[in-house]
Scaffold this motif. Structure first.
Motif, PDB file in Angstrom:
ATOM      1  N   GLU A  16       0.907  -1.102   0.075  1.00 47.56           N
ATOM      2  CA  GLU A  16       0.078  -0.136  -0.037  1.00 47.56           C
ATOM      3  C   GLU A  16       0.985   1.370  -0.088  1.00 47.56           C
ATOM      4  O   GLU A  16       0.623   2.262  -0.745  1.00 47.56           O
ATOM      5  CB  GLU A  16      -0.839  -0.059   1.316  1.00 47.56           C
ATOM      6  N   THR A  17       1.821   1.313   0.610  1.00 46.87           N
ATOM      7  CA  THR A  17       2.789   2.133   0.735  1.00 46.87           C
ATOM      8  C   THR A  17       3.464   2.688  -0.799  1.00 46.87           C
ATOM      9  O   THR A  17       3.432   3.891  -1.275  1.00 46.87           O
ATOM     10  CB  THR A  17       3.920   2.198   1.797  1.00 46.87           C
ATOM     11  N   GLY A  25       3.685  10.703  -4.342  1.00 44.63           N
ATOM     12  CA  GLY A  25       5.103  10.981  -4.019  1.00 44.63           C
ATOM     13  C   GLY A  25       5.596  10.810  -2.627  1.00 44.63           C
ATOM     14  O   GLY A  25       4.734  10.556  -1.843  1.00 44.63           O
ATOM     15  N   MET A  26       6.855  10.586  -2.443  1.00 45.22           N
ATOM     16  CA  MET A  26       7.202  10.229  -1.029  1.00 45.22           C
ATOM     17  C   MET A  26       6.938  11.530   0.175  1.00 45.22           C
ATOM     18  O   MET A  26       6.723  11.265   1.128  1.00 45.22           O
ATOM     19  CB  MET A  26       8.669  10.121  -0.830  1.00 45.22           C
ATOM     20  N   SER A  27       7.229  12.553  -0.293  1.00 49.10           N
ATOM     21  CA  SER A  27       6.895  13.718   0.410  1.00 49.10           C
ATOM     22  C   SER A  27       5.555  13.893   0.700  1.00 49.10           C
ATOM     23  O   SER A  27       5.280  14.551   1.750  1.00 49.10           O
ATOM     24  CB  SER A  27       7.626  15.057  -0.195  1.00 49.10           C
ATOM     25  N   GLN A 102       9.931   6.125 -11.687  1.00 41.74           N
ATOM     26  CA  GLN A 102       9.287   7.147 -11.045  1.00 41.74           C
ATOM     27  C   GLN A 102       9.633   7.137  -9.604  1.00 41.74           C
ATOM     28  O   GLN A 102       9.938   8.165  -8.702  1.00 41.74           O
ATOM     29  CB  GLN A 102       7.879   7.207 -11.331  1.00 41.74           C
ATOM     30  N   LEU A 103       9.638   5.926  -8.911  1.00 43.00           N
ATOM     31  CA  LEU A 103       9.877   5.594  -7.572  1.00 43.00           C
ATOM     32  C   LEU A 103      11.332   5.888  -7.451  1.00 43.00           C
ATOM     33  O   LEU A 103      11.670   6.609  -6.265  1.00 43.00           O
ATOM     34  CB  LEU A 103       9.643   4.170  -7.180  1.00 43.00           C
ATOM     35  N   PHE A 110      14.121  12.756  -2.484  1.00 43.43           N
ATOM     36  CA  PHE A 110      13.697  12.518  -0.900  1.00 43.43           C
ATOM     37  C   PHE A 110      15.055  12.239   0.039  1.00 43.43           C
ATOM     38  O   PHE A 110      15.262  12.697   1.038  1.00 43.43           O
ATOM     39  CB  PHE A 110      12.670  11.680  -0.593  1.00 43.43           C
ATOM     40  N   SER A 111      15.900  11.355  -0.221  1.00 39.57           N
ATOM     41  CA  SER A 111      16.973  10.836   0.268  1.00 39.57           C
ATOM     42  C   SER A 111      18.148  12.075   0.795  1.00 39.57           C
ATOM     43  O   SER A 111      18.942  11.714   1.260  1.00 39.57           O
ATOM     44  CB  SER A 111      17.890   9.618  -0.453  1.00 39.57           C
ATOM     45  N   MET A 112      17.893  13.074  -0.148  1.00 44.03           N
ATOM     46  CA  MET A 112      19.116  14.383   0.401  1.00 44.03           C
ATOM     47  C   MET A 112      18.616  14.679   1.595  1.00 44.03           C
ATOM     48  O   MET A 112      19.526  15.279   2.377  1.00 44.03           O
ATOM     49  CB  MET A 112      18.909  15.255  -0.860  1.00 44.03           C
ATOM     50  N   ARG A 113      17.449  14.475   2.179  1.00 42.53           N
ATOM     51  CA  ARG A 113      17.452  15.111   3.431  1.00 42.53           C
ATOM     52  C   ARG A 113      16.895  13.742   4.495  1.00 42.53           C
ATOM     53  O   ARG A 113      16.364  14.033   5.590  1.00 42.53           O
ATOM     54  CB  ARG A 113      16.042  15.868   3.306  1.00 42.53           C
TER      55      ARG A 113
END
Length: 196
Positions: A16-17, A25-27, A102-103, A110-113
């Protein structure tokens, strides 16, 4: 009604995630939204994953598993090292709608933070690089390829595809399969001194 095992519940949450990451999107992902979609409490998800960051990292690993299994099959197949290198790179390459890319692109941003996610990305990329470098080493041992460092060569080849993925998905550039194959074959020849 039977209760689900902890592992079965984790797999459902990860699935689901991943669906929600692809959609928004992740954010934008919220644990509460994943919980609501599954009709469970957010506390249950936190119980299994502890934090949103760990949930995102495990969701990325979950999404990458099938690609890595396919990579393993490619590397175990018979055929020349050259054939396996090209097959692995073509599997890695962005094609079609490139849902997996896309992922990845979202995760890079996202991984920059997020140090947890950054570590997962380094590990996953390392698995791809090591597999391709292994086939390059086999080719070098057989005199098919010439390279000073197979891991560096694999890194440069996959980096080219990473860049093309950004161009295709973010910049909406169209690159056809035939053209992409020709570019790859040319890069393999330039990089490894062997025909693909």
């Amino acid at each position: 009604m039977t209760r689900k095992t902890a592992q079965a519940r984790r797999v459902e949450v990860l699935g689901e995630t991943v669906r929600q990451i692809r959609a928004g999107g992740m954010s934008a992902l919220r644990v509460a939204d994943v919980a609501a979609a599954m009709d469970v409490s957010a506390a249950l998800i936190i119980y299994h994953f502890e934090t949103k960051e760990k949930l995102l990292a495990e969701a990325l690993m979950y999404a990458a598993e099938s690609d890595l299994r396919k990579l393993g099959r490619i590397m175990r197949e018979s055929g020349t090292p050259s054939t396996r290198v090209m097959a692995a790179l073509e599997w890695y390459a962005p094609t079609g709608r490139a849902r997996g890319w896309q992922l990845w692109i979202d995760a890079w941003s996202f991984s920059m933070r997020d140090k947890v996610l950054a570590k997962v990305l380094v590990d996953l990329q390392g698995q791809w690089t090591d597999a391709i470098a292994g086939a390059i080493d086999e080719g070098a041992a057989e005199g098919i390829f010439t390279t000073e460092n197979s891991r560096d060569a694999a890194t440069r080849l996959t980096s080219m595809l990473d860049g093309l993925a950004v161009r295709m998905l973010v910049h909406q550039e169209r690159i056809g399969r035939v053209e992409l194959h020709a570019w790859l074959a040319r890069q393999v020849e330039l990089e490894l001194g062997g025909k693909a």
